[in-house]
Design a protein around this motif. Structure first.
Motif, PDB file in Angstrom:
ATOM      1  N   PHE A   1      -6.870   3.372   0.140  1.00 56.97           N
ATOM      2  CA  PHE A   1      -7.200   2.135   0.749  1.00 56.97           C
ATOM      3  C   PHE A   1      -8.187   1.603  -0.081  1.00 56.97           C
ATOM      4  O   PHE A   1      -9.378   2.499  -0.240  1.00 56.97           O
ATOM      5  CB  PHE A   1      -7.269   2.166   2.290  1.00 56.97           C
ATOM      6  CG  PHE A   1      -6.257   2.652   3.208  1.00 56.97           C
ATOM      7  CD1 PHE A   1      -4.878   2.222   2.853  1.00 56.97           C
ATOM      8  CD2 PHE A   1      -6.399   3.762   4.193  1.00 56.97           C
ATOM      9  CE1 PHE A   1      -3.848   2.730   3.638  1.00 56.97           C
ATOM     10  CE2 PHE A   1      -5.721   4.126   4.900  1.00 56.97           C
ATOM     11  CZ  PHE A   1      -4.187   3.713   4.580  1.00 56.97           C
ATOM     12  N   TYR A   2      -8.438   0.335  -0.331  1.00 54.60           N
ATOM     13  CA  TYR A   2      -9.654  -0.400  -0.734  1.00 54.60           C
ATOM     14  C   TYR A   2      -9.263  -1.892  -0.817  1.00 54.60           C
ATOM     15  O   TYR A   2      -8.166  -2.467  -1.386  1.00 54.60           O
ATOM     16  CB  TYR A   2      -9.950  -0.049  -2.017  1.00 54.60           C
ATOM     17  CG  TYR A   2     -11.240  -0.658  -2.411  1.00 54.60           C
ATOM     18  CD1 TYR A   2     -12.394  -0.044  -2.171  1.00 54.60           C
ATOM     19  CD2 TYR A   2     -11.483  -2.000  -3.359  1.00 54.60           C
ATOM     20  CE1 TYR A   2     -13.611  -0.626  -2.442  1.00 54.60           C
ATOM     21  CE2 TYR A   2     -12.409  -2.715  -3.539  1.00 54.60           C
ATOM     22  CZ  TYR A   2     -13.731  -1.963  -3.143  1.00 54.60           C
ATOM     23  OH  TYR A   2     -14.909  -2.405  -3.218  1.00 54.60           O
ATOM     24  N   ASP A   3      -9.898  -2.618   0.074  1.00 54.72           N
ATOM     25  CA  ASP A   3      -9.511  -3.908   0.535  1.00 54.72           C
ATOM     26  C   ASP A   3     -10.799  -4.806   0.737  1.00 54.72           C
ATOM     27  O   ASP A   3     -11.565  -4.573   1.760  1.00 54.72           O
ATOM     28  CB  ASP A   3      -8.733  -4.057   1.574  1.00 54.72           C
ATOM     29  CG  ASP A   3      -8.206  -5.460   1.639  1.00 54.72           C
ATOM     30  OD1 ASP A   3      -6.937  -5.611   1.948  1.00 54.72           O
ATOM     31  OD2 ASP A   3      -8.773  -6.582   1.529  1.00 54.72           O
ATOM     32  N   ASP A   4     -11.198  -5.539  -0.594  1.00 60.28           N
ATOM     33  CA  ASP A   4     -12.425  -6.265  -0.032  1.00 60.28           C
ATOM     34  C   ASP A   4     -12.429  -7.639   0.187  1.00 60.28           C
ATOM     35  O   ASP A   4     -13.299  -8.643   0.063  1.00 60.28           O
ATOM     36  CB  ASP A   4     -13.522  -6.182  -1.492  1.00 60.28           C
ATOM     37  CG  ASP A   4     -12.688  -6.354  -2.692  1.00 60.28           C
ATOM     38  OD1 ASP A   4     -11.738  -7.099  -2.689  1.00 60.28           O
ATOM     39  OD2 ASP A   4     -13.221  -6.397  -3.780  1.00 60.28           O
TER      40      ASP A   4
ATOM     41  N   ASN B   1      -6.441   8.759   0.505  1.00 63.46           N
ATOM     42  CA  ASN B   1      -7.733   7.771   0.131  1.00 63.46           C
ATOM     43  C   ASN B   1      -7.218   6.611  -0.839  1.00 63.46           C
ATOM     44  O   ASN B   1      -7.641   6.241  -1.905  1.00 63.46           O
ATOM     45  CB  ASN B   1      -8.631   8.556  -0.792  1.00 63.46           C
ATOM     46  CG  ASN B   1      -9.052   9.748   0.011  1.00 63.46           C
ATOM     47  OD1 ASN B   1      -9.123   9.638   1.224  1.00 63.46           O
ATOM     48  ND2 ASN B   1      -9.549  10.943  -0.495  1.00 63.46           N
TER      49      ASN B   1
ATOM     50  N   ASP C   1     -16.231   2.742   6.741  1.00 59.87           N
ATOM     51  CA  ASP C   1     -16.366   2.022   5.732  1.00 59.87           C
ATOM     52  C   ASP C   1     -15.044   0.913   5.785  1.00 59.87           C
ATOM     53  O   ASP C   1     -13.815   1.210   5.950  1.00 59.87           O
ATOM     54  CB  ASP C   1     -16.319   2.689   4.356  1.00 59.87           C
ATOM     55  CG  ASP C   1     -16.706   1.470   3.173  1.00 59.87           C
ATOM     56  OD1 ASP C   1     -15.775   0.776   3.074  1.00 59.87           O
ATOM     57  OD2 ASP C   1     -17.478   1.969   2.224  1.00 59.87           O
TER      58      ASP C   1
ATOM     59  N   LYS D   1     -13.954  -1.270   3.586  1.00 60.93           N
ATOM     60  CA  LYS D   1     -13.071  -1.284   2.629  1.00 60.93           C
ATOM     61  C   LYS D   1     -12.161  -0.308   2.527  1.00 60.93           C
ATOM     62  O   LYS D   1     -11.013  -0.352   1.937  1.00 60.93           O
ATOM     63  CB  LYS D   1     -14.045  -1.665   1.394  1.00 60.93           C
ATOM     64  CG  LYS D   1     -14.647  -2.918   1.059  1.00 60.93           C
ATOM     65  CD  LYS D   1     -15.500  -3.057   0.049  1.00 60.93           C
ATOM     66  CE  LYS D   1     -16.266  -4.403   0.147  1.00 60.93           C
ATOM     67  NZ  LYS D   1     -17.122  -4.547  -1.180  1.00 60.93           N
ATOM     68  N   THR D   2     -12.611   0.904   2.664  1.00 55.17           N
ATOM     69  CA  THR D   2     -11.622   2.381   2.416  1.00 55.17           C
ATOM     70  C   THR D   2     -11.298   2.915   3.824  1.00 55.17           C
ATOM     71  O   THR D   2     -10.348   3.856   3.644  1.00 55.17           O
ATOM     72  CB  THR D   2     -12.569   3.200   1.783  1.00 55.17           C
ATOM     73  OG1 THR D   2     -13.633   3.657   2.377  1.00 55.17           O
ATOM     74  CG2 THR D   2     -13.135   2.589   0.588  1.00 55.17           C
TER      75      THR D   2
ATOM     76  N   ASN E   1     -15.265 -11.351   3.914  1.00 50.72           N
ATOM     77  CA  ASN E   1     -15.713 -11.055   2.754  1.00 50.72           C
ATOM     78  C   ASN E   1     -16.631 -12.054   2.048  1.00 50.72           C
ATOM     79  O   ASN E   1     -17.440 -11.394   1.040  1.00 50.72           O
ATOM     80  CB  ASN E   1     -14.419 -11.110   1.668  1.00 50.72           C
ATOM     81  CG  ASN E   1     -14.807 -10.136   0.383  1.00 50.72           C
ATOM     82  OD1 ASN E   1     -15.578  -9.378   0.319  1.00 50.72           O
ATOM     83  ND2 ASN E   1     -14.778 -10.990  -0.767  1.00 50.72           N
TER      84      ASN E   1
ATOM     85  N   LYS F   1     -12.716   4.684   5.559  1.00 51.31           N
ATOM     86  CA  LYS F   1     -13.093   6.052   5.415  1.00 51.31           C
ATOM     87  C   LYS F   1     -14.297   6.392   6.502  1.00 51.31           C
ATOM     88  O   LYS F   1     -15.205   5.396   6.722  1.00 51.31           O
ATOM     89  CB  LYS F   1     -13.529   6.689   4.200  1.00 51.31           C
ATOM     90  CG  LYS F   1     -12.345   6.752   3.220  1.00 51.31           C
ATOM     91  CD  LYS F   1     -11.500   8.095   3.431  1.00 51.31           C
ATOM     92  CE  LYS F   1     -12.229   9.466   3.261  1.00 51.31           C
ATOM     93  NZ  LYS F   1     -11.334  10.530   3.757  1.00 51.31           N
TER      94      LYS F   1
ATOM     95  N   TYR G   1       0.849  -1.108   0.081  1.00 52.50           N
ATOM     96  CA  TYR G   1       0.084  -0.041  -0.012  1.00 52.50           C
ATOM     97  C   TYR G   1       1.034   1.183  -0.018  1.00 52.50           C
ATOM     98  O   TYR G   1       1.444   1.621   0.718  1.00 52.50           O
ATOM     99  CB  TYR G   1      -0.925   0.009   1.355  1.00 52.50           C
ATOM    100  CG  TYR G   1      -1.991  -1.191   1.097  1.00 52.50           C
ATOM    101  CD1 TYR G   1      -3.078  -0.805   0.584  1.00 52.50           C
ATOM    102  CD2 TYR G   1      -1.864  -2.110   1.751  1.00 52.50           C
ATOM    103  CE1 TYR G   1      -4.089  -1.711   0.290  1.00 52.50           C
ATOM    104  CE2 TYR G   1      -2.614  -3.634   1.707  1.00 52.50           C
ATOM    105  CZ  TYR G   1      -3.777  -3.187   1.072  1.00 52.50           C
ATOM    106  OH  TYR G   1      -4.724  -4.256   1.109  1.00 52.50           O
TER     107      TYR G   1
END
Length: 363
Positions: free
Chosen positions: A29-32, A27, A102, A104-105, A362, A107, A22
């Motif tokens: 981050f995105y992890d699903d 902004n 959230d 995943k993010t 997930n 945020k 990473y």
């Protein structure tokens, strides 16, 4: 000055167990995928709590995830976290609030305020949840959708010598909510979730700090017994099994007094094996008739540096064991990951006083 520079540096540094996937920035981050959140308490009154995020598949760690994603500090003493409908509810004890993110993010999407000293959150539905509290002498009822306080459950027993009842962890059976009362207390409260009233007080050992419910609908409580010189008294720690249907105590497993107090009782995904900390990680099938003779993972190993186990979590899908080491309560702690057999898998640095885990699934 050196400490300040080091602190600022750590806010932006991502520490990886093997590699850092990473980049640093806004902004990003995105992890699903499946992952594990670690709430790092930080030092009381220092406002240096933080949130770490570990990827089991990549073996990577993101530290200060909340700060980096949102540009604001998490607050003072991150106590616990729970997930509901893709949102993570991070309970920040001494700041008296719950941040909603959230998952995943990372945020920030909302916050719940108006709390005294929140500890844990338990969801009854999309629009109703309970929040325990160390000092409020009440359990707060909130609406997770609107981030508002909708009511209170009075748990004050009017006992002036000690600040009772300080509510802690929760489990549920049918419409009965079982709540442990930890600091200078010896009760498990039973609350009717239809009326939001206390209907029973079960006397257990001194200071029941954690609670789980197994596949047989037995409620397990671990009591640390207090401490030497405590005005509330000092007794042997105990592990207690309660029948959720009758509210009666079925069995008491006495433990020896020691330099550490048993804590962090948790259970696997099949709800057939319990785990707890007590100078190591102990494992016990729920149908066992006596305590295990040896720890699954010892805290002290001859010829190696001693650890200070502080947090414990069991992955509900894999039964892998996650432990944190607080080291000296001042420097960044360590996350250890083990197979169910107790074989080590990975380790990495996290934040200051890493206390609890929240597993993101997930599926």
């Amino acid at each position: 000055m050196k400490r300040f520079i080091a602190f600022v540096f750590m806010l932006f540094l991502f520490q990886s167990c093997m590699k850092d996937d990473y980049p640093v920035g806004e902004n990003v981050f995105y992890d699903d995928a499946d992952g594990v959140f670690i709430t790092n308490e930080g030092n009381f009154m220092y406002g240096n709590a933080s949130l770490s995020y570990y990827s089991p598949e990549k073996k990577t760690i993101i530290n200060d995830a909340f700060f980096t994603a949102n540009g604001i500090p998490l607050g003072d003493v991150a106590q616990s976290m729970e997930i509901r409908n893709g949102l993570g509810y991070v309970v920040v004890n001494n700041s008296g609030k719950i941040y909603v993110i959230d998952i995943k993010t990372f945020k920030l999407v909302g916050k719940i305020t108006g709390l005294t000293s929140p500890r844990y959150i338990y969801f009854m539905s999309d629009e109703k949840a309970y929040v325990t509290d160390l000092y409020a002498k009440a359990i707060t009822i909130i609406n997770p959708k609107t981030y508002t306080v909708t009511g209170k459950i009075d748990v004050n027993n009017n006992y002036s010598q000690f600040y009772q009842h300080p509510t802690e962890q929760m489990v549920i059976y049918n419409n009965w909510l079982f709540v442990s009362c930890w600091s200078y207390d010896d009760k498990v409260l039973v609350i009717d979730t239809n009326t939001d009233k206390v209907v029973k007080e079960i006397t257990v050992g001194k200071q029941p700090n954690s609670i789980v419910i197994d596949k047989n609908n037995k409620v397990w409580v671990i009591c640390d017994g207090g401490y030497k010189g405590s005005p509330y008294g000092y007794e042997n720690p105990s592990l207690i099994k309660i029948d959720a249907k009758t509210f009666s105590i079925e069995k008491v497993f006495d433990m020896e007094k020691g330099e550490n107090q048993p804590s962090k009782l948790t259970i696997n995904g099949h709800r057939d094996t319990i785990y707890y900390l007590n100078n190591g990680v102990w494992q016990m099938p729920v149908n066992a008739q006596q305590l295990s003779a040896n720890p699954l993972i010892p805290e002290k190993n001859p010829g190696k540096k001693d650890k200070l186990f502080y947090g414990l979590g069991i992955n509900p899908k894999t039964s892998e064991v996650y432990i944190t080491d607080a080291i000296d309560y001042l420097q960044n702690g360590i996350l250890y990951r083990y197979l169910p057999s107790g074989k080590p898998v990975d380790s990495c640095k996290v934040g200051i006083i890493p206390g609890s885990f929240c597993f993101k699934d997930n599926d």
